[in-house]
Write an enzyme that holds these catalytic residues in place. Structure first.
Site, mmCIF file in Angstrom:
data_model
loop_
_atom_site.group_PDB
_atom_site.id
_atom_site.type_symbol
_atom_site.label_atom_id
_atom_site.label_comp_id
_atom_site.label_asym_id
_atom_site.label_seq_id
_atom_site.Cartn_x
_atom_site.Cartn_y
_atom_site.Cartn_z
ATOM 1 N N HIS A 278 0.837 -1.192 -0.121
ATOM 2 C CA HIS A 278 -0.008 0.093 0.134
ATOM 3 C C HIS A 278 0.917 1.305 0.145
ATOM 4 O O HIS A 278 1.747 1.275 0.570
ATOM 5 C CB HIS A 278 -0.874 0.145 1.154
ATOM 6 C CG HIS A 278 -1.998 -1.170 1.457
ATOM 7 N ND1 HIS A 278 -2.638 -1.606 0.429
ATOM 8 C CD2 HIS A 278 -1.955 -2.013 2.439
ATOM 9 C CE1 HIS A 278 -3.188 -2.710 0.771
ATOM 10 N NE2 HIS A 278 -3.006 -3.035 1.957
ATOM 11 N N GLU A 363 18.731 17.905 28.245
ATOM 12 C CA GLU A 363 19.904 18.310 27.413
ATOM 13 C C GLU A 363 19.889 19.316 26.442
ATOM 14 O O GLU A 363 20.546 19.287 25.532
ATOM 15 C CB GLU A 363 20.835 17.063 27.134
ATOM 16 C CG GLU A 363 21.220 16.492 28.555
ATOM 17 C CD GLU A 363 22.317 15.283 28.565
ATOM 18 O OE1 GLU A 363 23.043 15.450 27.565
ATOM 19 O OE2 GLU A 363 22.253 14.406 29.195
HETATM 20 C C1 FAD Z 1 13.898 12.600 32.939
HETATM 21 C C2 FAD Z 1 14.785 14.007 32.826
HETATM 22 C C3 FAD Z 1 16.038 13.679 33.162
HETATM 23 C C4 FAD Z 1 16.710 14.804 33.246
HETATM 24 N N1 FAD Z 1 18.111 14.691 33.923
HETATM 25 C C5 FAD Z 1 18.796 15.783 34.165
HETATM 26 C C6 FAD Z 1 20.002 15.700 35.058
HETATM 27 O O1 FAD Z 1 20.461 14.780 35.100
HETATM 28 N N2 FAD Z 1 20.601 16.841 35.431
HETATM 29 C C7 FAD Z 1 20.052 18.223 35.475
HETATM 30 O O2 FAD Z 1 20.702 19.070 35.894
HETATM 31 N N3 FAD Z 1 18.992 18.300 34.586
HETATM 32 C C8 FAD Z 1 18.200 17.268 34.018
HETATM 33 N N4 FAD Z 1 17.057 17.386 33.322
HETATM 34 C C9 FAD Z 1 16.446 18.800 33.000
HETATM 35 C C10 FAD Z 1 16.418 18.984 31.967
HETATM 36 O O3 FAD Z 1 17.632 19.303 31.204
HETATM 37 C C11 FAD Z 1 15.170 20.142 31.751
HETATM 38 O O4 FAD Z 1 13.842 19.549 32.090
HETATM 39 C C12 FAD Z 1 15.103 20.824 30.603
HETATM 40 O O5 FAD Z 1 16.542 21.529 29.869
HETATM 41 C C13 FAD Z 1 13.982 21.872 30.243
HETATM 42 O O6 FAD Z 1 13.979 22.707 31.316
HETATM 43 P P1 FAD Z 1 12.717 22.837 31.942
HETATM 44 O O7 FAD Z 1 12.088 21.580 32.410
HETATM 45 O O8 FAD Z 1 12.815 23.861 33.294
HETATM 46 O O9 FAD Z 1 11.674 23.942 31.234
HETATM 47 P P2 FAD Z 1 11.718 25.092 30.805
HETATM 48 O O10 FAD Z 1 12.867 25.837 30.798
HETATM 49 O O11 FAD Z 1 10.558 25.773 31.815
HETATM 50 O O12 FAD Z 1 10.788 25.238 29.372
HETATM 51 C C14 FAD Z 1 9.573 25.104 29.166
HETATM 52 C C15 FAD Z 1 9.087 25.088 27.899
HETATM 53 O O13 FAD Z 1 9.448 26.461 27.338
HETATM 54 C C16 FAD Z 1 10.550 26.545 26.105
HETATM 55 N N5 FAD Z 1 11.524 27.568 26.160
HETATM 56 C C17 FAD Z 1 12.147 27.928 27.260
HETATM 57 N N6 FAD Z 1 13.052 29.101 26.774
HETATM 58 C C18 FAD Z 1 12.703 29.219 25.561
HETATM 59 C C19 FAD Z 1 13.175 30.152 24.742
HETATM 60 N N7 FAD Z 1 13.996 31.182 24.759
HETATM 61 N N8 FAD Z 1 12.482 30.221 23.300
HETATM 62 C C20 FAD Z 1 11.482 29.193 22.994
HETATM 63 N N9 FAD Z 1 11.272 28.552 23.803
HETATM 64 C C21 FAD Z 1 11.787 28.405 25.341
HETATM 65 C C22 FAD Z 1 10.850 24.756 26.179
HETATM 66 O O14 FAD Z 1 11.686 24.608 25.251
HETATM 67 C C23 FAD Z 1 10.042 24.292 26.849
HETATM 68 O O15 FAD Z 1 9.270 23.994 25.885
HETATM 69 C C24 FAD Z 1 16.180 15.983 33.190
HETATM 70 C C25 FAD Z 1 14.830 16.230 32.706
HETATM 71 C C26 FAD Z 1 14.201 15.232 32.690
HETATM 72 C C27 FAD Z 1 12.790 15.403 32.329
#
Ligand code: FAD
Length: 389
Positions: A278, A363
């Site tokens: 398909h 990351e």
């Molecule tokens: C399972 C898991 C494992 C992790 N492991 C680690 C670890 O080992 N060590 C560690 O230190 N951290 C770790 N993290 C943290 C991770 O790196 C962050 O969750 C990630 O960088 C996003 O940050 P935040 O969750 O605060 O989202 P926020 O920064 O609050 O962002 C929320 C939203 O806004 C968007 N956004 C933010 N700023 C902008 C901009 N300037 N322009 C456009 N959009 C934007 C983001 O892309 C996202 O969509 C982990 C996260 C998870 C979920």
């Protein structure tokens, strides 16, 4: 220009593929069962036993300097190997590796943290994210205040991977609020025994990161990693490495998933013929193959840029964005091709679907990669196609 692997690269990759297929993939059904019961997919002992077997094949300390018994492989070869690891969802990693910034350890710290971390006898985690600072790491608030020979840490970290198992954490804290991230952040080696408390965070995937609370945790000055004021740079270095490791793994996962879809498309029949006949199924296969190959070459370009000793940040952002988004589209199509079966827990597709979603978030989210790429172009720091110059 030569797109072929060298004989050495091909041989290393084939040996790794055979090892993963023989020793790791057979654990997949058990891993699925354990995860569904809420247990750890692999115990520490099981992981170490697998790593010891891999060591016999020469897979030990892929990026670790030879002085520490590592293979110190070029980034391109490491990327190829991470893709092999990515072909299974068993949370296996080759041993003999540790956080890249731990090599900044001084002689005393080397014995206490670096060497045991490489050997796998002490586990580490890396903590920079806070409840109010994720994408914008310049906004972290955890304070470290000097008091005699100690620093006193107060604040919270969140989403810390491997935190449950960690014996110590590399923690980034504010040591000079006025300087902020420009010289006011410092990295500390903080043993669990020094008193941080933690809680596990439940997620939609297999990841079980922790949140950490620091309430007057006293850390000796000799536990400063690198120099006081160097913390932001170290944090960026740590994150930078993940930007080609994560998409390398995503490529392995997408390869395996696409292989499953091709096989299913030749076996499953509807309307009197295999679904692979398909055109709409063919389009999903073709789009996945094109996107997978596009991402593969961006990831290898990022790794190659590392090997050239050039600044890899622009290429790594492109690789992370391309690899993470590609894998999510591919797993979604592979589920679609499998129809109802794809949605069941009889197959591992739904598990990969949940795990892959994280690749677009940690990351550096997709948006943060796009922001970095666009800023590089708009500021003139990067020219379009500049890596060919
Ligand atoms: C399972 C898991 C494992 C992790 N492991 C680690 C670890 O080992 N060590 C560690 O230190 N951290 C770790 N993290 C943290 C991770 O790196 C962050 O969750 C990630 O960088 C996003 O940050 P935040 O969750 O605060 O989202 P926020 O920064 O609050 O962002 C929320 C939203 O806004 C968007 N956004 C933010 N700023 C902008 C901009 N300037 N322009 C456009 N959009 C934007 C983001 O892309 C996202 O969509 C982990 C996260 C998870 C979920």
């Amino acid at each position: 220009m030569d797109f072929a692997l060298t004989d050495e690269q091909r041989s290393i990759r084939e040996t790794a593929r055979a090892f993963i297929a023989k020793e790791v993939m057979p654990l997949e059904p058990e891993v699925l069962q354990r995860e569904r019961r809420g247990e750890s997919a692999l115990t520490h002992e099981e992981l170490r036993a697998l790593q010891a077997k891999a060591r016999d094949f020469g897979f030990w300390g892929l990026g670790t300097p030879a002085a520490y018994g590592g293979a110190d492989l070029p980034a391109v070869t490491q990327s190829l190997l991470w893709s092999e690891v990515g072909r299974t969802f068993v949370p296996f990693v080759f041993g003999g590796e540790t956080d890249v910034i731990l090599y900044r350890a001084n002689a005393e710290q080397r014995e206490e943290y670096l060497l045991p971390a490489i050997e796998g006898t002490r586990a580490s985690c890396f903590a920079v994210t806070e409840p109010d600072a994720g994408s914008d790491l310049t906004a972290i608030r955890m304070r470290a205040v000097r008091d005699g020979d100690d620093w006193v840490l107060n604040g919270e970290k969140t989403f810390i991977t491997r935190g449950r198992e960690a014996d110590f954490s590399i923690v980034i804290a504010v040591t000079d609020a006025e300087l902020g991230y420009r010289g006011g952040f410092t990295a500390f080696l903080v043993d669990r025994a020094l008193g941080w408390t933690s809680e596990t965070i439940d997620t939609m995937g297999p990841a079980r990161p922790i949140s950490m609370a620091f309430d007057d945790v006293r850390v000796p000055h000799r536990n400063v990693l690198g120099e006081v004021g160097d913390g932001f740079r170290l944090a960026m270095e740590w994150i930078g490495r993940g930007r080609y490791v994560i998409p390398s793994q995503a490529i392995g996962a997408a390869e395996r998933l696409l292989g499953m879809a091709v096989e299913y498309a030749t076996q499953r029949r509807t309307f009197g013929k295999p679904i692979g006949e398909h055109q709409m199924i063919q389009a999903m296969l073709a789009d996945s193959e094109v996107e997978l190959e596009s991402a593969r070459w961006l990831v290898l370009l990022a790794a190659w840029t590392v090997d050239q000793g050039r600044d890899p940040r622009h290429q790594s952002s492109m690789a992370k964005l391309a690899g993470a988004t590609m894998a999510n589209r591919v797993v979604d199509r592979v589920m679609q091709i499998h129809g109802g079966m794809g949605y069941t827990r009889e197959l591992p597709i739904e598990r990969w679907y949940r795990e892959a979603r994280l690749w677009r978030i940690y990351e550096g989210t997709d948006e943060i990669q796009r922001r970095a790429i666009a800023k590089n172009l708009l500021s003139g720091r990067r020219r379009i196609g500049g890596h060919l110059a």
